[in-house]
Design a protein around this motif. Sequence first.
Motif, short mmCIF file in Angstrom:
data_model
loop_
_atom_site.label_atom_id
_atom_site.label_comp_id
_atom_site.label_asym_id
_atom_site.label_seq_id
_atom_site.Cartn_x
_atom_site.Cartn_y
_atom_site.Cartn_z
N VAL A 86 0.85 -1.19 0.00
CA VAL A 86 0.00 0.00 0.00
C VAL A 86 0.88 1.24 0.00
O VAL A 86 1.75 1.38 0.87
CB VAL A 86 -0.89 0.05 1.26
N VAL A 87 0.70 2.12 -0.98
CA VAL A 87 1.35 3.43 -0.88
C VAL A 87 0.24 4.49 -0.89
O VAL A 87 -0.79 4.32 -1.54
CB VAL A 87 2.39 3.71 -1.99
N CYS A 88 0.49 5.56 -0.14
CA CYS A 88 -0.59 6.51 0.08
C CYS A 88 -0.17 7.93 -0.28
O CYS A 88 0.91 8.39 0.10
CB CYS A 88 -0.98 6.45 1.58
N ALA A 89 -1.03 8.59 -1.05
CA ALA A 89 -0.90 10.04 -1.27
C ALA A 89 -2.08 10.65 -0.52
O ALA A 89 -3.18 10.73 -1.07
CB ALA A 89 -0.95 10.37 -2.75
N PRO A 90 -1.90 11.01 0.74
CA PRO A 90 -3.05 11.41 1.56
C PRO A 90 -3.76 12.63 0.97
O PRO A 90 -3.13 13.48 0.33
CB PRO A 90 -2.42 11.78 2.91
#
Length: 420
Positions: free
Chosen positions: A150-154
Amino acid sequence: MASENPDRPAAATDGARINFDEPIDRRGTECLKYDAYAKRGHAADDLPMWVADMDERIPASAIEALQRRVAHGVFGYSDPDESYYEAVLAWVERHQGWRPERSWLVKTPGVVFALAQAVRAFTEPGDAVLIQRPVYYPFTNVIRDNGREVVCAPLAYDPGAGDERFRGGRYAVDLQAFERVVEQTSPRLFILCNPHNPVGRAWTPEELRGMGEVCLRHGVIVVSDEIHADFARPGFAHTSFASLGDEFARACVVCTSASKTFNIAGLQISNIFVPDPALRARFERACAQTGYDEVNALGFVATRACYEHGDDWLAQLKEHLERNLALFADTLAREAPELRLVRPESTYLLWVDCSALGLDDEGLRAFVERDARLWLDMGTMFGPEGAGFIRVNIACPRQTVEETCRRLVAATRAWRERQG
Ligand SMILES: Cc1ncc(COP(=O)(O)O)c(C=O)c1O
């Protein structure tokens, strides 16, 4: 046109005023919301305002279509005829502002199933998959459970952007940060929530184009979960990612379903559009690898009836949801201004900023469960970015929203007294 298919009512049977305030006792129907207290560790007198279904009956014409099908008494393997496809395409065109092609449609037993298959079809174990938290928690689960990262760009939250009624802030996409994350982590896939659960945004064409262009530049396939598309509030509109143009359509998968709109999640069917033939072949292969073949017969009977005859029902439902929203927003603004509602644009799930209470996770849970006697989805379920928030489902009779407000207001007063 009269139908030869006995599961299709020939004419709309709805049209009368629908009473969405009628209390319907769902206890004893094996529903998650009211019958899973013990299993989920909740007290039986907590008012359940969590899971995303409605305490509302589906359109009468859909109940009638299901009754006819059930009365037939034989439930062998089934596959819908062309009327199903036409009903789905016509609905998307009428309500979601674009017309997909018949050949793009892949039926699956749910949107989350489709998200998982997209992860398996378009990425390899260990690959990065991008999401924007806080976001619907199964996004994280389908990535992790399939051994991807999982990678996140909040999402960016501006807490001061509210007004008198919607005192919570506003969420936006920080495009530069989004592109930075894409550059740094090289995701193969981006799961977009459009409209966004839980923050309620109906992304504008400009915002979608901005994200889409970054994805095109970096070869990232976009899965756009559009299950909340039909709930766009007055003044807002749904834009399908696929409607942005051919190059966007060819690099995306669009997930739709009648399940949220018409409260038929238990019938397990969704309609996934994959415009690009090569991507579609990979997606269909991933579905086939699960052993999944024909859809649930009652699911397609209900979907078709809702899509053919449910326009008026949906219009009336949305008026009801507006009234519930006004009640909730005004009561909080007047009597519990510490609880700041983020303005929803296209969903019946309300996202409430409780950070003014100054409580940590455990404290906020005690506020909700011990003090307010509510069963809600806590913000942190949607990722650490959701800390300090709660999510409240207002798709229910007005009395239930009134009771929810009473409990939240009482808990807030008690909190104030504790502050001295
Ligand atoms: C954004 C989103 N996607 C998917 C789902 C669930 O879809 P399904 O029941 O078809 O798996 C929900 C339900 O709340 C949702 O909010």
